[in-house]
Each structure stands twice: as structure tokens, then as C-alpha cells.
Write an enzyme that holds these catalytic residues in place. Sequence first.
Site, short mmCIF file in Angstrom:
data_model
loop_
_atom_site.label_atom_id
_atom_site.label_comp_id
_atom_site.label_asym_id
_atom_site.label_seq_id
_atom_site.Cartn_x
_atom_site.Cartn_y
_atom_site.Cartn_z
N ARG A 1 -93.42 -28.07 67.90
CA ARG A 1 -92.39 -28.35 66.88
C ARG A 1 -91.21 -27.41 67.08
O ARG A 1 -91.32 -26.43 67.80
CB ARG A 1 -92.97 -28.12 65.48
CG ARG A 1 -93.88 -29.24 65.04
CD ARG A 1 -94.50 -28.95 63.71
NE ARG A 1 -95.30 -30.08 63.31
CZ ARG A 1 -94.88 -31.07 62.53
NH1 ARG A 1 -93.65 -31.05 62.06
NH2 ARG A 1 -95.66 -32.07 62.22
N GLU B 1 -90.41 -4.51 70.59
CA GLU B 1 -90.45 -5.73 69.79
C GLU B 1 -89.70 -6.85 70.53
O GLU B 1 -88.64 -6.60 71.10
CB GLU B 1 -89.76 -5.43 68.45
CG GLU B 1 -89.60 -6.59 67.51
CD GLU B 1 -88.75 -6.18 66.29
OE1 GLU B 1 -87.96 -5.21 66.36
OE2 GLU B 1 -88.86 -6.88 65.27
N ASN C 1 -94.54 -9.46 69.44
CA ASN C 1 -93.75 -10.42 68.67
C ASN C 1 -94.60 -10.73 67.43
O ASN C 1 -95.48 -11.59 67.48
CB ASN C 1 -93.47 -11.69 69.47
CG ASN C 1 -92.64 -12.68 68.67
OD1 ASN C 1 -92.44 -12.51 67.46
ND2 ASN C 1 -92.15 -13.72 69.32
N ALA D 1 -93.71 -14.15 61.89
CA ALA D 1 -93.30 -13.99 60.47
C ALA D 1 -93.71 -12.64 59.90
O ALA D 1 -93.05 -12.13 58.99
CB ALA D 1 -93.90 -15.12 59.64
N ARG E 1 -80.08 -15.90 62.03
CA ARG E 1 -80.78 -16.90 61.23
C ARG E 1 -80.74 -16.51 59.74
O ARG E 1 -79.78 -15.90 59.30
CB ARG E 1 -82.21 -17.06 61.77
CG ARG E 1 -82.22 -17.56 63.24
CD ARG E 1 -83.62 -17.70 63.79
NE ARG E 1 -84.36 -18.71 63.05
CZ ARG E 1 -85.67 -18.92 63.21
NH1 ARG E 1 -86.35 -18.21 64.11
NH2 ARG E 1 -86.29 -19.84 62.50
N TYR F 1 -87.20 -22.82 69.29
CA TYR F 1 -88.14 -22.07 70.13
C TYR F 1 -88.32 -22.64 71.54
O TYR F 1 -89.08 -22.08 72.33
CB TYR F 1 -89.50 -21.99 69.43
CG TYR F 1 -89.41 -21.31 68.08
CD1 TYR F 1 -89.03 -19.98 68.00
CD2 TYR F 1 -89.66 -21.99 66.90
CE1 TYR F 1 -88.91 -19.34 66.77
CE2 TYR F 1 -89.56 -21.37 65.66
CZ TYR F 1 -89.19 -20.04 65.61
OH TYR F 1 -89.08 -19.41 64.40
N HIS G 1 -88.48 -11.10 70.11
CA HIS G 1 -88.39 -12.37 69.39
C HIS G 1 -87.76 -13.41 70.30
O HIS G 1 -86.76 -13.12 70.97
CB HIS G 1 -87.54 -12.22 68.12
CG HIS G 1 -88.15 -11.28 67.15
ND1 HIS G 1 -89.28 -11.60 66.44
CD2 HIS G 1 -87.84 -10.00 66.84
CE1 HIS G 1 -89.63 -10.56 65.71
NE2 HIS G 1 -88.78 -9.57 65.93
N PRO H 1 -98.38 -15.09 64.04
CA PRO H 1 -98.72 -16.42 63.54
C PRO H 1 -97.77 -17.53 63.97
O PRO H 1 -96.55 -17.33 64.01
CB PRO H 1 -98.69 -16.25 62.01
CG PRO H 1 -97.96 -14.98 61.77
CD PRO H 1 -98.18 -14.12 62.97
N ASN H 2 -98.38 -18.64 64.28
CA ASN H 2 -97.70 -19.90 64.61
C ASN H 2 -97.11 -19.94 66.02
O ASN H 2 -96.63 -20.99 66.44
CB ASN H 2 -96.64 -20.27 63.57
CG ASN H 2 -97.25 -20.51 62.21
OD1 ASN H 2 -98.15 -21.32 62.08
ND2 ASN H 2 -96.80 -19.78 61.19
O1 CA2 Z 1 -88.10 -15.76 67.22
C1 CA2 Z 1 -89.25 -15.33 67.16
O2 CA2 Z 1 -89.94 -15.08 68.15
C2 CA2 Z 1 -89.92 -15.19 65.79
O3 CA2 Z 1 -90.75 -14.04 65.83
C3 CA2 Z 1 -90.74 -16.45 65.58
C4 CA2 Z 1 -91.38 -16.52 64.21
C5 CA2 Z 1 -90.36 -16.28 63.11
O4 CA2 Z 1 -91.00 -16.20 61.84
C6 CA2 Z 1 -89.59 -14.98 63.34
O5 CA2 Z 1 -88.63 -14.84 62.31
C7 CA2 Z 1 -88.91 -15.00 64.68
C8 CA2 Z 1 -92.01 -17.91 63.98
C9 CA2 Z 1 -93.00 -18.29 65.02
C10 CA2 Z 1 -93.35 -19.72 64.80
O6 CA2 Z 1 -93.27 -20.37 66.04
C11 CA2 Z 1 -93.25 -21.72 66.03
C12 CA2 Z 1 -93.12 -22.31 67.25
C13 CA2 Z 1 -93.07 -23.68 67.34
C14 CA2 Z 1 -93.19 -24.45 66.22
C15 CA2 Z 1 -93.33 -23.85 64.99
C16 CA2 Z 1 -93.36 -22.47 64.90
#
Ligand code: CA2
Length: 142
Positions: A17, A97, A73, A76, A106, A22, A99, A9-10
Amino acid sequence: MRILVLNGPNLNMLGVREPDIYGRHTYADLVAFIEETAERLGVMADVRQSNHEGELVEWIQQAMGTADAIVINPAAYTHTSVAILDALKAVALPAIEVHLSDVSAREPFRRISYAGMACSETYAGLGFDGYARAMESLVVKK
Ligand code: CA2
């Protein structure tokens, strides 16, 4: 070799953002990067993203017989989903896996990874390169 690359997700919001965490590249850039990596390595990559836990579980189940390995990946869901962990264990395919960010540096809740318990390796904090490292590792082990 067929590698299923799953994103949770996301991750479709990449580049929109939180560029400090990221980066500025978009999800389309990530897909292009993974496809270029697959071509370089001489493998096939099926790259997917979903904001829904059940859809990710179904894709993992469908990988049985259609993919040789999984790069995931779970975003969340990494930190919450026993369902994704169980699906990865059920199909028993080689899985790694990834990330984008360094989850260990974090918030404390990001240090727990359920999916990681079914993965042989984790690449975190390397940005897009983590996906390439994961794919390279699967190719070497094949
Ligand atoms: O670091 C990663 O790849 C994560 O899997 C990204 C997840 C986070 O919940 C994990 O703890 C680590 C979040 C992905 C959301 O990605 C966004 C990208 C741009 C703007 C907002 C969210």
C-alpha cells in the site's frame, strides 16, 4: 562489525500500500538491499522487523554484547516511544535513525522523533538508500 538493523510497525507492508509515499519495493526487497549493502561493506547485518514496541525494546537490549551498532527505522514508534529512546540510551551503542520518507515534509506530528534523540544522525527521504548511507557512516566511524 555487526550491525543490528531494526524496522518498526507496518514496514512489513512495504510494496503493498501507499506506493506514492513508500515506493513499490517490498519488505523482502529491503532486506535483500540491506544484506547486499552489508556484503559490499564487509560487515554483518542482522535485519529484523516487529509490529510490537516491547519486542523492539528487547532486541535493542540484546544488542549489548551482540552488535557493534544499530540502524533503526522505528516507523510510527519514532514519534511516540520513549521506551525505544530509553533502550537506545541504555545500551549506548552507536545508532543512526533512518526513514524512507521525508518526515519533515509530512504531518507536523512526524517532525518529533524520540528515537532520534539517541541517534548521532538521521537519514530521511532517501528511500532504501538511507539504510546504505547509515551503514556506510557507521563503518567509517568504527
Ligand atoms: O518514512 C518512514 O520510514 C517512516 O518511519 C514510516 C512509518 C511512518 O509512521 C513514519 O512517520 C515514517 C510508517 C511505516 C508504514 O509503512 C507502510 C508501508 C507500506 C504501506 C503501509 C505502511
